[in-house]
Scaffold this active site. Structure first.
Site, PDB file in Angstrom:
ATOM      1  CD  GLU A 131      -2.821  -1.156   2.464  1.00  0.00           C
ATOM      2  OE1 GLU A 131      -2.875  -0.225   3.213  1.00  0.00           O
ATOM      3  OE2 GLU A 131      -3.790  -2.116   2.564  1.00  0.00           O
ATOM      4  CB  SER A 136       9.322  -3.945   3.742  1.00  0.00           C
ATOM      5  OG  SER A 136      10.084  -3.720   2.687  1.00  0.00           O
ATOM      6  CD  GLU A 256       8.648 -19.615   1.579  1.00  0.00           C
ATOM      7  OE1 GLU A 256       8.779 -20.781   1.274  1.00  0.00           O
ATOM      8  OE2 GLU A 256       8.647 -19.698   3.117  1.00  0.00           O
ATOM      9  CG  HIS A 354      28.981  -1.763 -23.262  1.00  0.00           C
ATOM     10  ND1 HIS A 354      28.912  -2.832 -22.866  1.00  0.00           N
ATOM     11  CD2 HIS A 354      28.459  -2.212 -24.719  1.00  0.00           C
ATOM     12  CE1 HIS A 354      28.329  -3.996 -23.369  1.00  0.00           C
ATOM     13  NE2 HIS A 354      28.031  -3.457 -24.614  1.00  0.00           N
ATOM     14  N   GLY A 355      32.263   1.232 -21.782  1.00  0.00           N
ATOM     15  CA  GLY A 355      32.766   2.721 -21.825  1.00  0.00           C
ATOM     16  C   GLY A 355      31.568   3.686 -22.103  1.00  0.00           C
ATOM     17  CD  GLU A 379       7.856 -10.730  -5.424  1.00  0.00           C
ATOM     18  OE1 GLU A 379       7.316 -10.538  -4.356  1.00  0.00           O
ATOM     19  OE2 GLU A 379       7.365 -10.758  -6.734  1.00  0.00           O
ATOM     20  CD  GLU A 383      18.411  -2.638   2.964  1.00  0.00           C
ATOM     21  OE1 GLU A 383      19.500  -2.349   2.496  1.00  0.00           O
ATOM     22  OE2 GLU A 383      17.340  -2.967   2.059  1.00  0.00           O
TER      23      GLU A 383
END
Length: 401
Positions: A131, A136, A256, A354-355, A379, A383
């Site tokens: 929400e 988390s 999971e 790739h520089g 997901e 942390e």
């Protein structure tokens, strides 16, 4: 077949499925992915091709019209698809989380109603926990379902809904106090509801609105939206599993699977970044020789390849643990954490190889550089993964004093 990221012990059927998906990725996804991504265009033709291949029913049991394959097979397919374009893997990820939740936790009537159409790709799944104000902290969910006769009335706002516009079935986690007295632990008063809707944006059914797409830095093509419930009425038979209060556990079981998927995506994107880096290093010349012959570049390639191998091995281990029926939150957390972090590092090294050209939108690595950061937060952030890993380790290595 690339030398990196091989998987031992696959059956002939698994190898055939992976070979078919790999050919599809090489021919149908990689050539068009960057153009579609720059236009933020939904890859309808690619999705139709995946439907034709039967990929939407990959993990759905054969009795419901699916292929009945394992999470390992699915994860390896996701790895291949993400190698082509990560957004396409996102389109099937949420679909399979919902299908898995239905298979594991749904009533027989719910399985019979949804799974055959999901296997055919005619019903596309999405799931929603987050929400706007909680991130988390799932326990802080404020969206709510209130019993009203034989129905429930849902109100609230959800955020970061992948496939919010294109899906036709959404599994939504809300708070439901009915039957759960005040003071009940937050995770025991949550319920998953199955919401059928029309695809598109705006009011997609009475009481349910899907605003327009959220404009993102990367991970384009796939639609990411909000979901607003305002007096949304659902019959009681749309409670997943038929009983309230189980939603948190159902969602965590699905997540999971999602974490293994995100690990597989990280592996796929990292593989593609390595392919781009090692190819460019052999074409670009400086000081009279290809830059691949400079020790500094060889060191980068060695580190990149080692990270690709390590992430792949951990992802495969997590998938096999889940397939065995054992608890795999430790392995899934480790795989998701390592694969997403290594993906970011491998992509950045390919970008450096790739520089200046890596900064150009003409080169594919520019797209990967914007896509990789999503894996660091999708997901569950790094942390959150470390919290899960740490707690599980303390359970396993409890001090006996």
């Amino acid at each position: 077949m690339a030398r990196l990221a091989q998987t031992a012990g696959l059956t002939d059927i698994q190898q055939e499925i992976l070979s078919t998906v790999r050919d599809f990725v090489d021919k149908e996804i990689i050539p068009v992915a960057t153009g579609l991504e720059h236009r933020d265009e939904y890859p309808q033709q690619i999705v139709d091709g995946l439907k034709e291949l039967g990929l939407f029913g990959l993990m759905i049991p054969e009795e419901y019209g699916g292929l009945g394959e394992s999470l390992l097979t699915y994860a390896l397919c996701v790895e291949e698809i993400a190698r082509g374009w990560m957004s396409v893997s996102g389109i099937i990820n949420t679909h399979f989380i919902v299908a898995y939740m239905l298979k594991q936790h749904g009533t027989q009537e719910q399985k019979d109603h949804f799974l055959p159409r999901m296997a055919a790709g005619d019903v596309r799944g999405a799931f929603s926990m987050s929400e706007p104000g909680l991130g988390s902290d799932v326990s802080a969910i404020t969206s709510k379902a209130v019993k009203d006769g034989d129905e429930y009335v849902l109100n609230g706002q959800k955020m970061w809904l992948t496939n919010g516009g294109t899906s036709t079935l959404v599994a939504v986690l809300v708070r439901s106090d009915e039957g759960h007295p005040e003071g009940t632990a937050p995770h025991k008063s949550m319920t998953t509801f199955l919401i059928e809707k029309e695809p598109g944006f705006g009011e997609v059914r009475p009481g349910l609105t899907i605003p327009g797409k959220i404009d993102k830095m990367g991970y384009k093509g796939v639609d990411t939206t909000e979901l607003i419930m305002d007096g949304l009425r659902l019959p009681a038979d749309r409670v997943l599993g038929g009983a309230t209060g189980r939603g948190f556990y159902q969602m965590m079981d699905g997540v999971e699977v999602g974490r293994v998927n995100v690990a597989a995506r990280g592996c796929g994107v990292a593989q593609r970044a390595f392919e781009l880096g090692v190819s460019y290093a052999q074409q670009r010349h400086t000081f009279g020789k290809p830059i691949a012959q400079h020790q500094a570049i060889q060191f980068k390639l060695a580190e990149m390849a080692t990270k690709v191998e390590a992430a792949h091995a951990m992802m495969v281990n997590a998938a096999r643990k889940k397939d065995s029926g054992e608890r795999n939150d430790l392995e899934a957390g480790m795989a998701k954490y390592l694969a997403s972090e290594y993906c970011k590092e491998v992509v950045e090294d390919a970008f450096r190889i790739h520089g200046g050209y890596g900064f150009s939108k003409e080169y594919e690595i520019e797209r990967l550089y914007r896509e990789a950061p999503m894996l660091l937060i999708g997901e569950g952030t790094a942390e959150i993964q470390k919290m899960i890993i740490g707690r599980r380790l303390l359970e396993e290595y409890r001090f006996q004093g």
